[in-house]
Structures are given as C-alpha cells and as structure tokens.
Motif scaffolding. Structure first.
Motif, mmCIF file in Angstrom:
data_model
loop_
_atom_site.group_PDB
_atom_site.id
_atom_site.type_symbol
_atom_site.label_atom_id
_atom_site.label_comp_id
_atom_site.label_asym_id
_atom_site.label_seq_id
_atom_site.Cartn_x
_atom_site.Cartn_y
_atom_site.Cartn_z
ATOM 1 N N UNK A 56 -10.920 -0.899 37.817
ATOM 2 C CA UNK A 56 -11.003 0.479 38.300
ATOM 3 C C UNK A 56 -11.283 0.578 39.793
ATOM 4 N N UNK A 57 -12.115 -0.348 40.324
ATOM 5 C CA UNK A 57 -12.440 -0.288 41.754
ATOM 6 C C UNK A 57 -11.209 -0.450 42.633
ATOM 7 N N UNK A 58 -10.177 -1.119 42.103
ATOM 8 C CA UNK A 58 -8.953 -1.338 42.876
ATOM 9 C C UNK A 58 -7.871 -0.312 42.577
ATOM 10 N N UNK A 59 -8.110 0.566 41.600
ATOM 11 C CA UNK A 59 -7.043 1.465 41.147
ATOM 12 C C UNK A 59 -7.537 2.908 41.037
ATOM 13 N N UNK A 60 -8.100 3.259 39.880
ATOM 14 C CA UNK A 60 -8.464 4.652 39.631
ATOM 15 C C UNK A 60 -9.621 5.145 40.496
ATOM 16 N N UNK A 61 -10.333 4.251 41.146
ATOM 17 C CA UNK A 61 -11.428 4.660 42.031
ATOM 18 C C UNK A 61 -11.030 4.611 43.507
ATOM 19 N N UNK A 62 -9.758 4.402 43.788
ATOM 20 C CA UNK A 62 -9.268 4.366 45.173
ATOM 21 C C UNK A 62 -8.733 5.735 45.554
ATOM 22 N N UNK A 63 -9.572 6.526 46.228
ATOM 23 C CA UNK A 63 -9.172 7.874 46.622
ATOM 24 C C UNK A 63 -7.916 7.863 47.483
ATOM 25 N N UNK A 64 -7.810 6.900 48.412
ATOM 26 C CA UNK A 64 -6.650 6.863 49.298
ATOM 27 C C UNK A 64 -5.357 6.631 48.529
ATOM 28 N N UNK A 65 -5.396 5.751 47.516
ATOM 29 C CA UNK A 65 -4.197 5.489 46.730
ATOM 30 C C UNK A 65 -3.809 6.706 45.890
ATOM 31 N N UNK A 392 -11.870 -0.513 30.782
ATOM 32 C CA UNK A 392 -12.214 0.898 30.630
ATOM 33 C C UNK A 392 -13.170 1.067 29.458
ATOM 34 N N UNK A 393 -13.655 2.307 29.254
ATOM 35 C CA UNK A 393 -14.651 2.481 28.202
ATOM 36 C C UNK A 393 -14.010 2.331 26.826
ATOM 37 N N UNK A 394 -14.861 2.312 25.808
ATOM 38 C CA UNK A 394 -14.432 1.892 24.470
ATOM 39 C C UNK A 394 -13.935 3.039 23.601
ATOM 40 N N UNK A 395 -13.806 4.258 24.135
ATOM 41 C CA UNK A 395 -13.397 5.371 23.288
ATOM 42 C C UNK A 395 -11.903 5.307 22.991
ATOM 43 N N UNK A 396 -11.565 5.325 21.702
ATOM 44 C CA UNK A 396 -10.172 5.306 21.271
ATOM 45 C C UNK A 396 -9.606 6.705 21.122
ATOM 46 N N UNK A 619 -17.686 -0.860 30.841
ATOM 47 C CA UNK A 619 -18.684 -0.039 31.544
ATOM 48 C C UNK A 619 -20.106 -0.232 31.038
ATOM 49 N N UNK A 620 -20.352 -1.258 30.226
ATOM 50 C CA UNK A 620 -21.684 -1.498 29.698
ATOM 51 C C UNK A 620 -22.082 -2.941 29.934
ATOM 52 N N UNK A 621 -23.396 -3.165 30.088
ATOM 53 C CA UNK A 621 -23.922 -4.518 30.177
ATOM 54 C C UNK A 621 -24.431 -4.942 28.800
#
Length: 656
Positions: A56-65, A392-396, A619-621
């Motif tokens: 996500x840090x390289x994709x969906x969290x890239x505001x510029x992209x 990504x999170x675990x929700x189906x 998203x969980x430890x």
C-alpha cells in the motif's frame, strides 16, 4: 457537474461507489496495485489505471500517483472511499489544488479530527462530552486504554490494567502507531470493558444543513475492530437518543463539516456518554443506515460535492438492519488472518447488490471478490478464484439483512450466513452465526466485551459432524475416480478403502469403508446408508434422516457443505514421509508476512508464552510465542524479512 469519478481505493468500497455512479450516469475510474490486476473493481470500472507495486505504501497511499491517475484518465472528481488516504487532509488539499472535485469534507475538517487528542480538546470546547485522563495516570484511572492519536482500526491500541504495565504498553503502541500511521503520538483514556460503541451517521451540506441520519450500535468487536453492526442502536430511550444526536451535530458544526461522516461515542454502563472520535469519511457499516432510511449515502456525497442543498431533515427510519463482516481469519486461533484463494462465495437469497434497501427488502451483499447476484437459491454466487493476500485487510464481504424487527433481522442474517457456501481460507462465519443467535444478543445485551464474555459458546468447533462429512468427502472422491478401488462385486470380501483428512481444528480423521452388494459398509458409521453419490454430491441416510452433502475439491482441500454445517478438510497422505516430519518445538509462519520485531536471542532460555517475534500481515501484528519452557535453539529470521506460510520462524527445545 461531476462527469467522471476516480475512486482512490479498492475492493468492495470501490465497487459500491461504482454502483451509484452507474445509476447516476457518472463515468468511473479504478486504480489498482499489481496484486489487484484481475480484481473485480478493476474489471467493472470504465477506465483503470495501474499503480506499479504491491505494498500500500507504494500504491494506494501514494497521493501523487492517485492524482496523476485521475488527471490522465480525465476524471474531474476523486472519491476516497474509506481507509488508505480517505482521512488525509494533505491528500484532500492536493486533489483540490489539482483542479479536481474532492468528494469528502473540507481539508480543514479532516485536519481538525485527524489527531484524536486535538479532536477531544476541540469537542470539549464545543460542549461535547469526552473521556479524559490526566497527564500522569493514577491507580484510580485504571483500567486504561492506550490509543494512537492518528490511528484507527485497532492499530496502536493496548489495554492496561496495572500501572506497572503502562511503560511497556506505551512503547509497544508507539512502535505500532509509527509503523502504521507515520505518527507515534499516543494517549490514554479510561477503558470501559463493557461499554457500548454507538455512532451517529452525519450528513452536512455547504448551506448550513446538518443531518443526524439515525444511529448505529457497533459494539460487537474483536481486537477493537467491528464485526457486527446494526441500525438503529437497540434499547436507547428517547432522551438518550436525543443527547446522542445533539452531541453529534454539535461536533459537525464545530468544525464546519460538509459531506458524510460519523461521530462515534462510548456509552458507559451508568449512562455516561462520551465522544470517541469522528470519522471524516464513509463508514464500512453505512449500508445498515441505508437499509433503514432508503437513502443512497454515496449519491448524497456526490450531490453535496456538487453544491446541492439537502432537504431540511432526513427521512425517518423504519425497521432494523444488521450487518456482519465476513473476515478471512480463524477466531479459534486468536483471530489469525488467513490468505489464499476464494473459490466460491454463494449467499442464498441475496436480493440486491450494492443497492439501497428501503423496506421491505431482505438481504444485501457488499463484496470486493467476484460474485454475481440474483434472486432465488442461487443468488450471490461466485466462482471467480479471487486471491486474498497479506497486503490488505482480511474483510471478504459484508452481508446485510433488513426486517421489520431486530429479532427478525438477526434471524434472517444468521440463516443466510449459515447457508452460505464459502470455499477458501478460514473465515469467522460460524462465529457470526452463533453470535446472531445468542440469547444475550437477541435480548440486546451487547457491549464491547461481548465476544470475549461469551467465547466459550461462540468459538467452539463443531467436531461431531466432521466424521460424517469426511465420509461424504471420501465417497465423492470414489465417484470422481471410478474403477480405482474394489468394485464391491466380488466373491471374497475386499480390504476397506482408507482416506485420511485433517479438519480445520487440526483433528486427523481416518475414513474406512467398503462398497458391497448390500451397499455401504463404513466402519465408524454402521447405521449410515449410501443413497447416491457423484463427484459433487453425496446423499446419505442416517437412521431416519436423509442428509445431502455438496462437495468441491481444490488441490488438497475438500469443502463439504451439509444441510446446516460446513467443513474444510485437507487430504492427507495415507503413508506420510517420515523425513518430512518437523522437529518438536518448531514454530512455523501461519501466514505470509513481514517480521517486524524480534524479542529473543538464539541460544538463550525462554519460558512458555514468552514473545519471540511479531509478524505483520493484513494490517495487524501477530505475536509468536514460545510453546514451552526450554532453549531457543534456532531463530533463522531477521527484522524486515518476508516469510511465506509454513516458513520456520523458530525452534524451541523443551526442557526434559
């Protein structure tokens, strides 16, 4: 007027927004990371733009992209969905600076609610009740909840019951918050173990109108994350409901809110109401509000973004709606998330997909994985093979039921989930069914510790029906491969056929049977008769009862769907290789993930339950602890290392 919307998100929320856009005649643009190349939201959009990478840090969290994708695709508006950058004031400003319409609240309102500590100070000044603890917590403040100021979704949260635990809890919460949100600020507030989590759906326009669009109860949670939500919140007297709505609208007016948002509150057992936070976006659980009001909240978000004025008041609510979140996780193993391929999702009785549910509609399915919906027993069926990854999170999916009364809605939802065929990773489906049918839930006795309080009844395994399901699996396999075993038409009795399976809880089952002139002879089921079998279905008579099983096999997994129960069986080798056996005390990675922390050293003694390392996935430890007292003989991983399911994490040699 908005003509094309880029949804800066993925999965079911992207599909949900596309559904409304299609109804309104608005073109849609999807974005996708590499793991989502074949995702349903990508296939359904009019245009899709690739975001190279996986994390996500390289994709969906890239505001510029994301902004570049909107401009390149010719979109004139951006809808953030929920999660990712949906509550990032900097992203909202950047969208507006690029000349695009931001389908969300003003950046200033997002910023005001972005820090929970700053938000509480602002709410207190506006007369909204808040929970607070002084800068130096004392014994009288216990128990405490340590929370990340910039957090959400249960990340950076720790319960502290003694002051001696506080320093370690603060350090752990800071580390998790920094990794998850880029901000290590944490704070403490009183922890109410049996409080209720209430929230109010807000909608405001640019003309001064603020709606309190009903309320919801989201108290059934695990790891501080919601599992079951409902509208309206049950058991609130008119005075308390008025206080709740008044506090929520005051919170919205205090920050000049616009668009859809949610004010969240904690209701103490003694009736105290306290502001928790404001989510400046659409909530995961918004469908239950749509179900009881008949509103399309996404359509209203778009209308407000175009400058339209809301009517003076929202419509009244009618009936009750309950939503259950289907997660790829195993509640019996401390909610361990699961990855893998979803081969089939079939929810019988689904009436609509991503649609509003005014009365008297029944069931709704919101899912990011591929399903097709319709009416009748085959509605809500998917055979797409969508992949659930650690990124990504675990929700189906979410399944939502509406009915005139709360008990009727709970019964309808529980029945739909119980009949759902879901072939893939382990899920929380059985827990959801048991919770919805639990007498305390039906009586409205819900609170944030409900799942823990009733764990004995909710987390049990249905082991009684597993042997019969394994027999059905073996007979289906025999039908799939005819002629490979004894035919049954012999003068001398043949040796029994043997099949070995492992159930979801790790139990190993041996199935021995023979097919003779007189029918089925099953060693452990002498009273069972075989009425018919194919590779996909097996009919058995158990005494006076007839039971039909539907069977599906994918690789070494067999999915057996009975009349009221479902089993996932793993096919085992009849003659396992002794060389493949692992040394006692070997700890394996339960899922793909990243090693984020190590708290032990090879060659040193450890005690049972001592944390050895933490894996991050979905998203969980997830803590990996020593299974027994002994010596940590091997620790072949390092911080930052990516591991696959089954990788050796550590070996603990127990004390003799």
């Amino acid at each position: 007027m908005i003509s094309s919307v880029l949804v800066a998100n993925r999965g079911e929320i992207a599909r949900r927004i596309f559904r409304t856009c299609r109804t309104l005649g608005i073109a849609t643009v999807a974005v996708y990371a590499d793991p989502d190349t074949d995702a349903r939201h990508v296939r359904e959009a009019d245009t899709a733009v690739r975001l190279p990478g996986a994390a996500p840090a390289d994709t969906y969290l890239r505001a510029d992209l994301l902004i570049r994708a909107a401009l390149d695709a010719g979109a004139d508006a951006v809808h953030p969905g929920y999660g990712f950058l949906s509550e990032n004031a900097g992203f909202a400003r950047a969208v507006q600076d690029a000349g695009l319409v931001w389908v969300g609240p003003p950046p200033s309102a997002i910023a005001a609610m972005g820090s929970k500590t700053a938000a509480k100070r602002l709410m207190a000044a506006a007369g909204v009740p808040v929970l607070s603890v002084g800068p130096e917590p004392a014994e009288a403040d216990l128990p405490l909840l340590v929370k990340a100021a910039a957090g959400g979704g249960g990340r950076g949260m720790r319960v502290v019951r003694t002051l001696a635990e506080l320093p370690a809890a603060l350090a752990a919460a800071r580390a998790e918050a920094a990794a998850a949100f880029g901000d290590d600020e944490v704070f403490c507030e009183p922890y109410l173990p049996t409080g209720r989590h209430l929230e109010v759906q807000l909608l405001a326009d640019a003309h001064g109108t603020v709606w309190a669009v009903g309320d919801r109860d989201c108290s059934l949670q695990r790891r501080h994350q919601k599992v079951i939500e409902e509208a309206p919140a049950p058991g609130l007297d008119p005075e308390l409901r008025t206080r709740l709505h008044t506090a929520a609208t005051a919170a919205a007016r205090a920050i000049g809110y616009r668009g859809a948002g949610t004010a969240e509150f904690l209701l103490a057992p003694d009736g105290r109401l306290a502001f928790l936070e404001m989510n400046t976006r659409l909530q995961v659980e918004h469908p239950v509000t749509e179900a009881v009001t008949g509103l399309d909240l996404v359509a209203l978000q778009l209308a407000v973004a175009e400058g339209e004025k809301l009517p003076a008041a929202p419509p009244p609510t009618q009936g009750c709606a309950i939503e259950a979140r289907l997660y790829a996780e195993d509640p019996t193993r401390d909610w361990q998330p699961a990855t893998g391929t979803v081969h089939l999702l079939e929810v019988p009785g689904v009436d609509v997909e991503f649609d509003t549910l005014p009365a008297p509609a029944g069931l709704r399915l919101d899912a990011g994985i591929g399903e097709r919906t319709g009416t009748g027993s085959a509605a809500g069926t998917s055979t797409g093979g969508d992949r659930i990854t650690v990124h990504y999170d675990a929700m189906l999916a979410k399944v939502i039921a509406w009915a005139p009364t709360r008990r009727a809605a709970a019964r309808r939802l529980a029945d739909a989930l119980a009949r759902t065929r879901l072939h893939g990773p382990a899920t929380n489906r059985d827990l959801l069914v048991r919770a919805l049918r639990h007498p305390a839930f039906l009586d409205g006795a819900v609170h944030t510790a409900f799942l823990a309080e009733h764990a004995d009844q909710l987390l049990g395994q249905d082991g009684k029906s597993a042997p019969l399901a394994a027999l059905a699996a073996a007979l289906a396999d025999a039908a799939r491969h005819p002629g490979t075993g004894p035919s049954g038409w012999r003068n001398l009795p043949s040796q029994p056929q043997l099949k070995r399976y492992r159930t979801g809880d790790g139990t190993e089952l041996d199935v021995r049977y023979r097919l003779t002139r007189d029918g089925l002879l099953a060693e452990d089921h002498p009273d069972v008769q075989l009425l018919g079998s194919t590779a996909e279905s097996v009919d058995l008579a158990v005494g006076p009862l007839r039971r039909r099983y539907r069977i599906a096999r994918h690789g070494d997994q067999v999915f057996v769907d009975g009349p009221t129960e479902h089993h996932t069986l793993t096919v085992l080798d009849r003659f396992p290789d002794p060389a493949a056996q692992l040394a006692p005390g070997t700890l394996l990675a339960p899922m793909p993930g990243t090693v984020v922390r190590i708290a032990a050293e090879a060659g040193r003694p450890v005690t049972a339950g001592q944390p050895l390392l933490w894996l991050e996935a979905m998203k969980m430890e997830h803590q990996v602890a020593a299974p027994a007292d002994g010596m940590l003989a091997e620790l072949p991983v390092t911080v930052g290392q990516q591991v696959e399911t089954g990788a050796v994490l550590a070996v603990v040699r127990a004390e003799s």
